[in-house]
Design an enzyme around this catalytic site. Structure first.
Site, PDB file in Angstrom:
ATOM      1  N   ALA A  54       0.796  -1.229   0.000  1.00 55.48           N
ATOM      2  CA  ALA A  54       0.000   0.000   0.000  1.00 55.48           C
ATOM      3  C   ALA A  54       0.834   1.288   0.000  1.00 55.48           C
ATOM      4  O   ALA A  54       0.634   2.157  -0.861  1.00 55.48           O
ATOM      5  CB  ALA A  54      -0.978  -0.036   1.174  1.00 55.48           C
ATOM      6  N   ARG A  89      -5.140  -0.654  -9.252  1.00 51.51           N
ATOM      7  CA  ARG A  89      -5.467  -1.639  -8.209  1.00 51.51           C
ATOM      8  C   ARG A  89      -6.453  -0.965  -7.255  1.00 51.51           C
ATOM      9  O   ARG A  89      -6.173   0.107  -6.728  1.00 51.51           O
ATOM     10  CB  ARG A  89      -4.199  -2.085  -7.458  1.00 51.51           C
ATOM     11  CG  ARG A  89      -3.251  -2.892  -8.338  1.00 51.51           C
ATOM     12  CD  ARG A  89      -2.191  -3.591  -7.506  1.00 51.51           C
ATOM     13  NE  ARG A  89      -2.714  -4.778  -6.866  1.00 51.51           N
ATOM     14  CZ  ARG A  89      -2.088  -5.414  -5.875  1.00 51.51           C
ATOM     15  NH1 ARG A  89      -0.942  -4.950  -5.402  1.00 51.51           N
ATOM     16  NH2 ARG A  89      -2.589  -6.515  -5.360  1.00 51.51           N
ATOM     17  N   GLN A 189       4.580 -13.452  -1.479  1.00 54.80           N
ATOM     18  CA  GLN A 189       5.298 -12.252  -1.008  1.00 54.80           C
ATOM     19  C   GLN A 189       6.079 -12.531   0.269  1.00 54.80           C
ATOM     20  O   GLN A 189       7.119 -11.912   0.510  1.00 54.80           O
ATOM     21  CB  GLN A 189       4.304 -11.106  -0.757  1.00 54.80           C
ATOM     22  CG  GLN A 189       3.700 -10.502  -2.016  1.00 54.80           C
ATOM     23  CD  GLN A 189       2.387 -11.161  -2.388  1.00 54.80           C
ATOM     24  OE1 GLN A 189       2.156 -12.325  -2.090  1.00 54.80           O
ATOM     25  NE2 GLN A 189       1.516 -10.424  -3.059  1.00 54.80           N
ATOM     26  N   ASP A 230      -4.212  -2.687   3.656  1.00 51.10           N
ATOM     27  CA  ASP A 230      -4.403  -2.001   2.375  1.00 51.10           C
ATOM     28  C   ASP A 230      -5.430  -0.890   2.482  1.00 51.10           C
ATOM     29  O   ASP A 230      -5.356   0.102   1.777  1.00 51.10           O
ATOM     30  CB  ASP A 230      -4.792  -3.010   1.293  1.00 51.10           C
ATOM     31  CG  ASP A 230      -3.555  -3.770   0.866  1.00 51.10           C
ATOM     32  OD1 ASP A 230      -3.234  -4.786   1.501  1.00 51.10           O
ATOM     33  OD2 ASP A 230      -2.870  -3.296  -0.058  1.00 51.10           O
TER      34      ASP A 230
END
Ligand code: MRU
Length: 348
Positions: A54, A89, A189, A230
């Site tokens: 983010a 996104r 990730q 996020d």
């Protein structure tokens, strides 16, 4: 630690009239950089997760407006490009936030204004993350076993990190934390990025399959969970990488504190609760393949939401650059947003 001495290079910079990104798709095999010299290549970099996380998306959004304003002659075209970048996104609040900040600066001061604003957002990101680390330190006992999900380190920001920044702050303060890093399927990730960062910094980290987390908690091997966000809704509901909600449920069941660390730019007071969050759905082939190798039968149907929502009642506290917010979040979060905007809170 000066920028030059930092073991992890900045994820995003303005260089020679273009955006230079640390290409997260290539890690951990290769530390590589890409140059985005037009809006198309930036949107592609965002969609394919060359830049992700983010806070990094916030800086990418602002630099994106600077890039658009350098390339496009008409204000109208810059605004259209900005809207395109903001939508690349949908879940991370920071992307639209960064674009909006860049666009405001552009409307006032043209390309130079947008570039100055983006450069300031990038420098400010690292300062704010260090403050998140300092506040978060108050929640981390000596020799704690900490479980995290996805990547929330320097790579997810411009530098230093949010939730992983708290672990880093504990490490730098000599508290000898041990980290359990969830691998984070489907795009790994945790395995690719968090483990790479911990190796570079020297944090003692152990990779686990996502499915191992609850059993570790049951065995008493997790002192606290800390994740990033996020988007944080006004009531404290937290959208974060898919799998976060399950961790929060398991943490509550086992009486393990569940913390969220994020800058105030991730708090979206205009989103009343988690039901209003748009969860990005990504292509099914991210599930049916691992590193381009097929792991499900040809034609297998797959559902791939990239994020989930953790209800506020499962969140022990939210750490921002302004301090540690506790429930009821509807009451505590606005003050964090206000103090962050005034930028006056010294670290503890
Ligand atoms: O799809 P990603 O890799 O962009 O998802 C990232 C996350 O879910 C992070 O936890 C979040 O952005 C916080 S990063 C400090």
């Amino acid at each position: 630690v000066t920028a030059a001495a930092d073991p992890i290079p900045p994820t995003i910079e303005w260089r020679d009239g273009a955006i230079r990104l640390l290409d997260q798709r290539a890690l951990p095999t290769k530390l590589a950089f890409i140059r985005c010299a037009d809006v198309d290549s930036l949107v592609d970099a965002i969609e394919t997760l060359a830049v992700r996380g983010a806070p990094a998306l916030g800086a990418a959004g602002a630099f994106g407006v600077a890039l658009a304003s350098a390339m496009l002659p008409r204000k109208r075209e810059v605004r259209t490009a900005a809207a395109r970048i903001a939508k690349a996104r949908p879940t991370a609040a920071n992307l639209a936030w960064g674009v909006a900040r860049g666009l405001e600066a552009f409307e006032r001061g043209g390309h130079a204004g947008a570039l100055a604003a983006a450069t300031e957002i990038a420098a400010d990101d690292v300062r704010r993350n260090r403050r998140i680390g300092a506040h978060g330190l108050t929640l981390v006992p000596d020799s704690a076993s900490i479980l995290t999900h996805c990547n929330t380190g320097a790579l997810a920001c411009v530098g230093y990190g949010t939730a992983l920044g708290v672990v880093r702050a504990a490490f730098e303060a000599g508290r000898r934390p041990h980290l359990w890093a969830d691998e984070t399927r489907p795009l790994l990730q945790g395995a690719r990025l968090t483990m790479w960062e911990c190796g570079r910094i020297g944090i003692d980290a152990t990779l686990v399959a996502d499915g191992a987390a609850a059993a570790l908690m049951a065995a008493g091997r997790v002192d606290l969970v800390i994740v990033g966000a996020d988007r944080i809704a006004a009531n404290g509901d937290v959208a974060n990488k898919i799998g976060t909600y399950g961790l929060a449920v398991a943490a509550r069941h086992h009486d393990v504190p569940f913390y969220v660390a994020a800058p105030a730019s991730t708090i979206d007071l205009a989103t009343p609760d988690g039901d209003a969050v748009v969860v990005e759905e990504r292509a099914g082939d991210e599930l049916t393949t691992i590193a381009s190798r097929r792991v499900a039968p040809r034609g297998a149907s797959a559902f791939n939401p990239a994020f989930d929502v953790t209800p506020a009642r499962l969140v022990t506290a939210i750490v921002t650059e302004s301090g540690v917010a506790r429930s009821p979040f509807r009451r505590s979060l606005p003050a964090h947003v206000r103090r962050a905007a005034e930028d006056v809170t010294p670290p503890p």
